[in-house]
Enzyme design. Structure first.
Site, mmCIF file in Angstrom:
data_model
loop_
_atom_site.group_PDB
_atom_site.id
_atom_site.type_symbol
_atom_site.label_atom_id
_atom_site.label_comp_id
_atom_site.label_asym_id
_atom_site.label_seq_id
_atom_site.Cartn_x
_atom_site.Cartn_y
_atom_site.Cartn_z
ATOM 1 N N HIS A 12 -2.425 -1.239 -4.199
ATOM 2 C CA HIS A 12 -3.884 -1.291 -4.309
ATOM 3 C C HIS A 12 -4.431 0.130 -4.217
ATOM 4 O O HIS A 12 -3.678 1.080 -4.035
ATOM 5 C CB HIS A 12 -4.512 -2.207 -3.255
ATOM 6 C CG HIS A 12 -4.329 -1.774 -1.836
ATOM 7 N ND1 HIS A 12 -4.738 -2.521 -0.767
ATOM 8 C CD2 HIS A 12 -3.787 -0.658 -1.282
ATOM 9 C CE1 HIS A 12 -4.463 -1.907 0.363
ATOM 10 N NE2 HIS A 12 -3.884 -0.773 0.078
ATOM 11 N N SER A 56 0.836 -1.187 0.000
ATOM 12 C CA SER A 56 0.000 0.000 0.000
ATOM 13 C C SER A 56 0.881 1.251 0.000
ATOM 14 O O SER A 56 1.683 1.437 -0.914
ATOM 15 C CB SER A 56 -0.949 -0.066 1.203
ATOM 16 O OG SER A 56 -1.910 0.945 1.167
#
EC number: 3.4.21.92
Length: 197
Positions: free
Chosen positions: A121, A96
């Site tokens: 993501h 992330s």
């Protein structure tokens, strides 16, 4: 508990916490989630190292599950603002915001240890309250998603539509796959053996 390192000098022994000792070698370690506290520490360390020597590289080692987008963008903007190159190294997991910061290092100086994992993501969020408040939060998350995807596209060389597709869900990569994708530039296998004099 933070390990302590003891150094001996002509004036006796001196104790340092391990992170202070690493900072003397221009090494910053992000070994936790990106929060206001961790981001403020990292930004302060980068600014200190720039003031100390604006010509020498800074090394940012990352083992992070990600965290706050706003705080991560504060680190990102600082990395782009300071004069020294920032070499990034993934040790374990860069997921992330951790992966975003890994990719934000100076091109040609982004790497990973061979058994690490890297995951990108879309930003996560939640909202509650009145419909108008939820819409404001949704618009903000979509804005952040667009900013992050645009930066990833610029830094990886991947088309924006591919980044959008790949970040729709958790997208895990090995270091070799991350090199092919353009997130990093090299995989560190072993340290070169130093010649013994």
């Amino acid at each position: 508990m933070i390990p302590i390192v003891i150094e001996e000098s002509g004036r006796g022994e001196r104790a340092f916490d391990i992170y202070s000792r690493l900072l003397r070698e221009r090494i910053i370690f992000l070994g936790e989630a990106v929060t206001s506290d961790s981001a403020n520490r990292i930004v302060a360390q980068m600014l200190f190292l720039e003031a100390e020597d604006p010509e020498k590289d800074i090394y940012l080692y990352i083992n992070s599950p990600g965290g706050s987008v706003y705080d991560g963008l504060g680190i990102f903007d600082t990395m782009q603002h300071i004069k020294p190159d920032v070499q990034t190294v993934c040790v374990g997991l860069a997921a992330s915001m951790g992966a975003f910061l890994l990719c934000a290092g100076t091109k040609g100086k982004r790497s990973s240890l061979q058994h690490s994992r890297i995951m990108i993501h879309q930003p996560l969020g939640g909202a509650s309250g009145q419909a108008s408040d939820i819409r404001i939060q949704a618009d903000e998350i979509l804005y952040l998603k667009d900013r992050l995807n645009t930066e990833l596209s610029d830094r990886t060389g991947q088309p924006l539509d591919r980044i959008q597709e790949d970040t729709d869900r958790d997208f895990f990569m090995s270091p070799g796959e991350a090199v092919s994708y353009g997130l990093i530039d090299s995989v560190i296998d072993k340290r070169p053996v130093q010649a013994v004099a």
